[in-house]
Scaffold this motif. Structure first.
Motif, short mmCIF file in Angstrom:
data_model
loop_
_atom_site.label_atom_id
_atom_site.label_comp_id
_atom_site.label_asym_id
_atom_site.label_seq_id
_atom_site.Cartn_x
_atom_site.Cartn_y
_atom_site.Cartn_z
N GLY A 1 -53.76 -39.26 9.51
CA GLY A 1 -53.07 -38.36 10.76
C GLY A 1 -52.56 -39.63 11.86
N GLY B 1 -52.65 -44.43 3.65
CA GLY B 1 -52.22 -43.21 3.04
C GLY B 1 -52.85 -42.00 2.85
N HIS B 2 -54.07 -41.86 3.31
CA HIS B 2 -54.93 -40.68 3.17
C HIS B 2 -54.29 -39.56 4.00
CE1 HIS B 2 -58.30 -38.20 3.21
NE2 HIS B 2 -58.87 -38.67 2.35
N ARG B 3 -54.14 -38.43 3.44
CA ARG B 3 -53.54 -37.39 4.15
C ARG B 3 -54.25 -36.90 5.52
NH1 ARG B 3 -55.19 -31.92 3.02
NH2 ARG B 3 -56.74 -32.04 1.44
N ASN B 4 -55.58 -37.26 5.67
CA ASN B 4 -56.22 -36.90 6.96
C ASN B 4 -56.26 -37.98 7.89
OD1 ASN B 4 -56.78 -34.27 6.21
ND2 ASN B 4 -58.79 -34.46 6.03
#
Ligand SMILES: [Fe+2]
Ligand SMILES: [Fe+2]
Length: 189
Positions: free
Chosen positions: A34, A29-32
């Protein structure tokens, strides 16, 4: 500390500085992360599951719960897919991604060089797997008395292969996912 595959149990501290900043617990779920990071983790998961599945199927054959023709029809295409996809995956890492990652973070260069060597070690082990599978398929088709012995050799070869593959995939993730999280995957391509 030996860094060869089969001897090491993870990275030395000098290669863990990004992993310490981005531990596994924060990856999902980390936004980076990708598309690139997610794709990488999914491919690795697929390789691990497929190798486990090939082992479980071979054990079913040994236990006498599958007949030769059913097993062969199930095993042969999945094994061929596994070998082909893993070789293709390593090729694109060696030729494209590892050079890009090494340029992006020269302090991790040693780690990517070790991962390249891992690929050679894994390919040598894959050659053994292919030889074992060919012997098994020959037995399934034409040497029924040899099926159990060949299947046991196949299962033993996969069992030797699994820890090498698992170590490589985990260490590769520990090196490149933190780098993707730090930089964002757009800057890595
Ligand atoms: Fe790899
Ligand atoms: Fe990989």
């Amino acid at each position: 500390m030996p860094l060869e595959l089969g001897l090491r149990s993870g990275w030395p501290d000098s290669l863990r500085f990004l992993l310490q900043r981005y531990p596994r617990a924060i990856w999902p779920g980390h936004r980076n992360l990708g598309q690139l990071g997610q794709f990488w983790l999914q491919r690795h998961q697929m390789f691990k599951e497929l190798a486990q599945m090939l082992l479980a199927g071979t054990q079913e054959l040994i236990a006498g719960r599958l007949d030769a023709a059913t097993f062969n029809g199930w095993f042969a295409p999945r094994f061929a897919f596994f070998v082909q996809e893993l070789q293709g995956h390593h090729q694109i890492e060696d030729q494209h991604y590892f050079p890009v990652f090494m340029r992006a973070e020269p302090k991790l260069r040693l780690g990517f060089e070790v991962l390249e060597q891992d690929h050679d070690t894994i390919h040598a082990a894959l050659d053994n797997l292919v030889a074992a599978s060919e012997a098994l398929v020959r037995a399934l088709v034409a040497e029924p008395a040899m099926v159990t012995a060949r299947a046991e050799a196949m299962a033993a070869a996969i069992e030797r292969f699994l820890p090498l593959l698992g170590r490589h995939l985990e260490d590769e993730e520990d090196l490149l996912i933190p780098l993707i999280l730090e930089r964002g995957d757009a800057t890595i391509r």
